[in-house]
Motif scaffolding. Sequence first.
Motif, PDB file in Angstrom:
ATOM      1  N   ASP A  60       0.864  -1.193   0.000  1.00 52.92           N
ATOM      2  CA  ASP A  60       0.000   0.000   0.000  1.00 52.92           C
ATOM      3  C   ASP A  60       0.901   1.244   0.000  1.00 52.92           C
ATOM      4  N   PRO A  61       0.999   1.948  -1.140  1.00 50.91           N
ATOM      5  CA  PRO A  61       1.881   3.128  -1.212  1.00 50.91           C
ATOM      6  C   PRO A  61       1.400   4.284  -0.342  1.00 50.91           C
ATOM      7  N   ALA A  62       0.129   4.249   0.091  1.00 49.50           N
ATOM      8  CA  ALA A  62      -0.393   5.359   0.892  1.00 49.50           C
ATOM      9  C   ALA A  62       0.362   5.489   2.213  1.00 49.50           C
ATOM     10  N   ASP A  63       0.702   4.351   2.823  1.00 48.26           N
ATOM     11  CA  ASP A  63       1.442   4.422   4.093  1.00 48.26           C
ATOM     12  C   ASP A  63       2.706   3.568   4.074  1.00 48.26           C
ATOM     13  N   ASP A  64       3.101   3.094   2.855  1.00 48.42           N
ATOM     14  CA  ASP A  64       4.369   2.370   2.692  1.00 48.42           C
ATOM     15  C   ASP A  64       4.389   1.098   3.534  1.00 48.42           C
ATOM     16  N   VAL A  80       2.571  -3.910   7.765  1.00 48.66           N
ATOM     17  CA  VAL A  80       3.973  -3.985   8.181  1.00 48.66           C
ATOM     18  C   VAL A  80       4.760  -2.920   7.417  1.00 48.66           C
ATOM     19  N   LYS A  81       5.375  -2.017   8.129  1.00 51.40           N
ATOM     20  CA  LYS A  81       6.148  -0.934   7.510  1.00 51.40           C
ATOM     21  C   LYS A  81       7.399  -1.526   6.864  1.00 51.40           C
ATOM     22  N   ILE A  82       7.619  -1.241   5.586  1.00 49.91           N
ATOM     23  CA  ILE A  82       8.785  -1.808   4.903  1.00 49.91           C
ATOM     24  C   ILE A  82      10.049  -1.058   5.336  1.00 49.91           C
ATOM     25  N   GLY A  83      11.204  -1.728   5.229  1.00 48.58           N
ATOM     26  CA  GLY A  83      12.469  -1.108   5.610  1.00 48.58           C
ATOM     27  C   GLY A  83      13.620  -2.076   5.432  1.00 48.58           C
ATOM     28  N   ALA A 106      12.824  -7.027   1.173  1.00 49.29           N
ATOM     29  CA  ALA A 106      12.716  -7.228  -0.270  1.00 49.29           C
ATOM     30  C   ALA A 106      11.923  -6.092  -0.912  1.00 49.29           C
ATOM     31  N   ALA A 107      10.843  -5.686  -0.237  1.00 54.00           N
ATOM     32  CA  ALA A 107      10.036  -4.584  -0.760  1.00 54.00           C
ATOM     33  C   ALA A 107      10.825  -3.280  -0.755  1.00 54.00           C
ATOM     34  N   PHE A 108      11.631  -3.078   0.297  1.00 58.63           N
ATOM     35  CA  PHE A 108      12.389  -1.833   0.419  1.00 58.63           C
ATOM     36  C   PHE A 108      13.519  -1.759  -0.608  1.00 58.63           C
ATOM     37  N   THR A 109      14.239  -2.877  -0.786  1.00 57.48           N
ATOM     38  CA  THR A 109      15.405  -2.880  -1.685  1.00 57.48           C
ATOM     39  C   THR A 109      15.031  -3.167  -3.134  1.00 57.48           C
ATOM     40  N   ARG A 110      13.771  -3.655  -3.360  1.00 59.85           N
ATOM     41  CA  ARG A 110      13.330  -4.061  -4.701  1.00 59.85           C
ATOM     42  C   ARG A 110      14.216  -5.193  -5.248  1.00 59.85           C
ATOM     43  N   LYS A 111      14.727  -6.046  -4.347  1.00 58.88           N
ATOM     44  CA  LYS A 111      15.570  -7.178  -4.741  1.00 58.88           C
ATOM     45  C   LYS A 111      15.136  -8.424  -3.959  1.00 58.88           C
ATOM     46  N   GLU A 125       7.650  -0.025 -10.229  1.00 56.17           N
ATOM     47  CA  GLU A 125       6.455   0.119  -9.413  1.00 56.17           C
ATOM     48  C   GLU A 125       6.224  -1.142  -8.595  1.00 56.17           C
ATOM     49  N   LEU A 126       6.216  -1.004  -7.291  1.00 57.09           N
ATOM     50  CA  LEU A 126       6.077  -2.131  -6.372  1.00 57.09           C
ATOM     51  C   LEU A 126       4.605  -2.458  -6.159  1.00 57.09           C
ATOM     52  N   LEU A 127       4.272  -3.752  -6.299  1.00 54.33           N
ATOM     53  CA  LEU A 127       2.905  -4.208  -6.053  1.00 54.33           C
ATOM     54  C   LEU A 127       2.806  -5.009  -4.752  1.00 54.33           C
ATOM     55  N   GLY A 128       3.925  -5.678  -4.378  1.00 55.34           N
ATOM     56  CA  GLY A 128       3.915  -6.489  -3.174  1.00 55.34           C
ATOM     57  C   GLY A 128       5.131  -7.395  -3.133  1.00 55.34           C
ATOM     58  N   THR A 129       5.028  -8.490  -2.364  1.00 55.25           N
ATOM     59  CA  THR A 129       6.124  -9.477  -2.297  1.00 55.25           C
ATOM     60  C   THR A 129       5.538 -10.883  -2.370  1.00 55.25           C
ATOM     61  N   PHE A 130       6.268 -11.771  -3.065  1.00 54.13           N
ATOM     62  CA  PHE A 130       5.909 -13.196  -3.147  1.00 54.13           C
ATOM     63  C   PHE A 130       6.993 -13.957  -2.400  1.00 54.13           C
ATOM     64  N   ALA A 131       6.614 -14.853  -1.473  1.00 50.12           N
ATOM     65  CA  ALA A 131       7.620 -15.506  -0.635  1.00 50.12           C
ATOM     66  C   ALA A 131       7.236 -16.949  -0.323  1.00 50.12           C
ATOM     67  N   THR A 132       8.269 -17.739  -0.025  1.00 46.88           N
ATOM     68  CA  THR A 132       8.061 -19.104   0.462  1.00 46.88           C
ATOM     69  C   THR A 132       8.753 -19.231   1.811  1.00 46.88           C
ATOM     70  N   TYR A 133       8.054 -19.897   2.759  1.00 43.57           N
ATOM     71  CA  TYR A 133       8.609 -20.183   4.086  1.00 43.57           C
ATOM     72  C   TYR A 133       8.844 -21.699   4.182  1.00 43.57           C
ATOM     73  N   HIS A 134       9.884 -22.096   4.931  1.00 49.00           N
ATOM     74  CA  HIS A 134      10.263 -23.511   5.005  1.00 49.00           C
ATOM     75  C   HIS A 134      10.477 -23.910   6.463  1.00 49.00           C
ATOM     76  N   PRO A 135      10.193 -25.184   6.792  1.00 51.58           N
ATOM     77  CA  PRO A 135      10.264 -25.636   8.196  1.00 51.58           C
ATOM     78  C   PRO A 135      11.686 -25.912   8.666  1.00 51.58           C
ATOM     79  N   THR A 136      12.664 -25.822   7.758  1.00 51.71           N
ATOM     80  CA  THR A 136      14.058 -26.048   8.137  1.00 51.71           C
ATOM     81  C   THR A 136      14.907 -24.932   7.572  1.00 51.71           C
ATOM     82  N   PRO A 137      16.026 -24.619   8.222  1.00 52.88           N
ATOM     83  CA  PRO A 137      16.918 -23.608   7.661  1.00 52.88           C
ATOM     84  C   PRO A 137      17.451 -24.071   6.311  1.00 52.88           C
ATOM     85  N   GLY A 138      17.705 -23.101   5.444  1.00 58.45           N
ATOM     86  CA  GLY A 138      18.246 -23.439   4.136  1.00 58.45           C
ATOM     87  C   GLY A 138      18.092 -22.295   3.158  1.00 58.45           C
ATOM     88  N   GLN A 139      18.646 -22.499   1.934  1.00 56.86           N
ATOM     89  CA  GLN A 139      18.524 -21.493   0.896  1.00 56.86           C
ATOM     90  C   GLN A 139      18.116 -22.176  -0.389  1.00 56.86           C
TER      91      GLN A 139
END
Length: 732
Positions: free
Chosen positions: A50-54, A75-78, A87-92, A131-145
């Motif tokens: 939401d660009p209205a309040d970042d 959640v305020k991005i930063g 990810a939203a803040f850095t666009r990466k 132009e940022l629309l949002g973030t797509f993410a996956t969460y995992h039950p174990t540490p890893g990359q």
Amino acid sequence: MDRILAELADQQKIQDMIASHAPFMDILAEVTKMVARKMPDATVTFMLYDPADDTLSLVAGEGLSETYRTAMQRVKIGPEVATCGKAAFTRKAVITRDITAAPNWTAYRDSALKENLMSCWSVPVMVAGSELLGTFATYHPTPGQPSEDQLVLIMRAAGLVAFALTRQQDQRALRIQSQRYQSLFTYHPDAVFELDLNGCFVAANHGSENIAGFAEKNILGLHFQQFIKAEHHNVAQQAFEEARKGTPQNYEVVAYSINGEEYLVAVTNLPIIVDNEVVGVYGIAKDITRQRESELKLHVQRTHDLLTGLANRAGFEARLAEDLPLAKGRVAVLLINLDGFSSINDGLGHTVGDHLLQAVANRLVDGLEPGDFLARFAGDEYGVLLTDRARVENALPLVERLLSLLARPFVIDEHVLHVSASIGVAMGQVSSRDASALIQNAHMAVREAKAQGRNTWEWYAGDVDSTVREHIELRRELLEAVEHDQLVLYYQPLVDAHTGKMKALEALVRWQHPERGMVPPGDFIPLAERTGQIIDLDRWVLWRACQDLQSINADREVPLTVAVNISPVHFRRNGFFDEVKQALEESGLNPEHLELEVTEGLMMAGSEKAIELLQNVRNLGVKVAIDDFGTGFSSLSYLRQLPINKVKIDRSFIQDIASGRENAAIVEGIITMAHHLGLEVVAEGIETPEQRNDLAQRRCDILQGFYFSRPVPLAELLELPQQLPAVEGSCT
């Protein structure tokens, strides 16, 4: 191969859903399934920006608890806000291998661990590269990359979500635009229609039927010229051609309604442009028939005299300015002023006076030729303009004939009336540029005719002295003063004779001349009385005073009253009562806070009609005072009958009240008499504490004069104290 085909099938299905405008949440669910099939242990999420309040808010994440969903709202991005916020803040893309050890997860770590989320891989969802629309993410039950294939899959999923969201937004914008156009087309009160490139109707709204009576079904396929008067076809066709070339057009034509009646319409043509090509023409048509009729009526009222139907002074000046450069030689202005009209008007009443003015106008029309231009100026003054060469050369015989015509008796309402006229003649060259100066020359000649004994004419010779020239110039400039807001109101307080508290104000007009500076009232008020300009002057003062007092009283606990002097010329004018009502209505001023001051002479010489008019004013709630009381020929028995509230003792009786026994006796008598009649008494011209104390002891009610305050502009009035010098030893 099977894996690749399955991936392609997933992507094709999602793209088909996007193309068919499936709901965004359905598309998002399918993208989530596509990723889940490749990462069965992953929790797939999408957070909307939401660009209205970042901020980011979780909108998709199957299997997550309601507690976690709530924590992930707004959640305020930063750069240090978990994984998606960063990810939203850095666009990466941001990879958090171990949430338990990541410092940027401090605020949300406990919430994540309760959901058994140990690592997070997030990609920003963007369009147009930035132009940022949002973030797509996956969460995992174990540490890893992620592996390279997994990261490509997540980024591909983010791209599909961006595509779906963009198409949805585009469709919504297109739908809104279409609905706006449809609303404008359907509900516009004027006729709105669409023409093809041949000028035939393609569509028309309900406003078209309301204005012309033709329903859409009855005009589709017909050419617009079928509904326009023949002599306006060229104008309408030319405008249509220009609009078809891409240039908007505005024009007016006469059209026909379904009943065959003519009406005037203002039309706007706009090109319909699609892909840089004109494909049709929009039209908006507004019926302006009544508007033009009102404008014409207003023009007639501005330029014509309502009593006689002749042009008024403004109309005469406009005609003179128009004819001067067109005349083939010289022009002549005849100014006709009736002799003895005032005595008839005052003695027999305004109705007889008005009928006489109408009869004079008719007789002048009979004595003139069709090419001559006749007008009625203010009061009993008429103007004649001659532009034909032969008529100008024979102006003097015409003047003699007009004098003879007006000298014949008039029979008005069973009265046989005799009037004569004084006529001034002035000539103007074709090269003359100042039409008003020519009229002033004729006025000069009228004055000379009056001085010669009346019932005669005089020719303007031009050899006038500087004093007369200044008088002429002043009269012309006074006309401009009313029109160009050079007049200002000063206010002088009226105070309680015993407490010194301000109770009322008297409105006094001043003329702030752009070159002469402040012109003394004694220089222009008598002039305005003689020329009839006092009516416009009075009307302005009345309106301005009501407006000002309404503003002044808005901030006062105890409201003030404003007194306005009314000229006898204005008082006797038809419509005076309506002007008082209009000034009160437009300002919103309580009528009880307005007081009209009329002269003693007007009342003593007044007729029953004058008394009736004042009674009507009183019935409104407006107060009435007799000004300069004691200077006329007052009759106590007559005074008792007058509908008044107050008398103002003239300043001439106040000047030596402390030492002059006769004046003191007159003042004492006026106060006693007025109080017996239930009237308030105002003493004007108080300049010393001795005068103030003397009048207070004689039980005078209200005092006014330089001792308390000179007349001051509104801004200075507001700075004055509410209590001015009080009587020594009095209780305040």
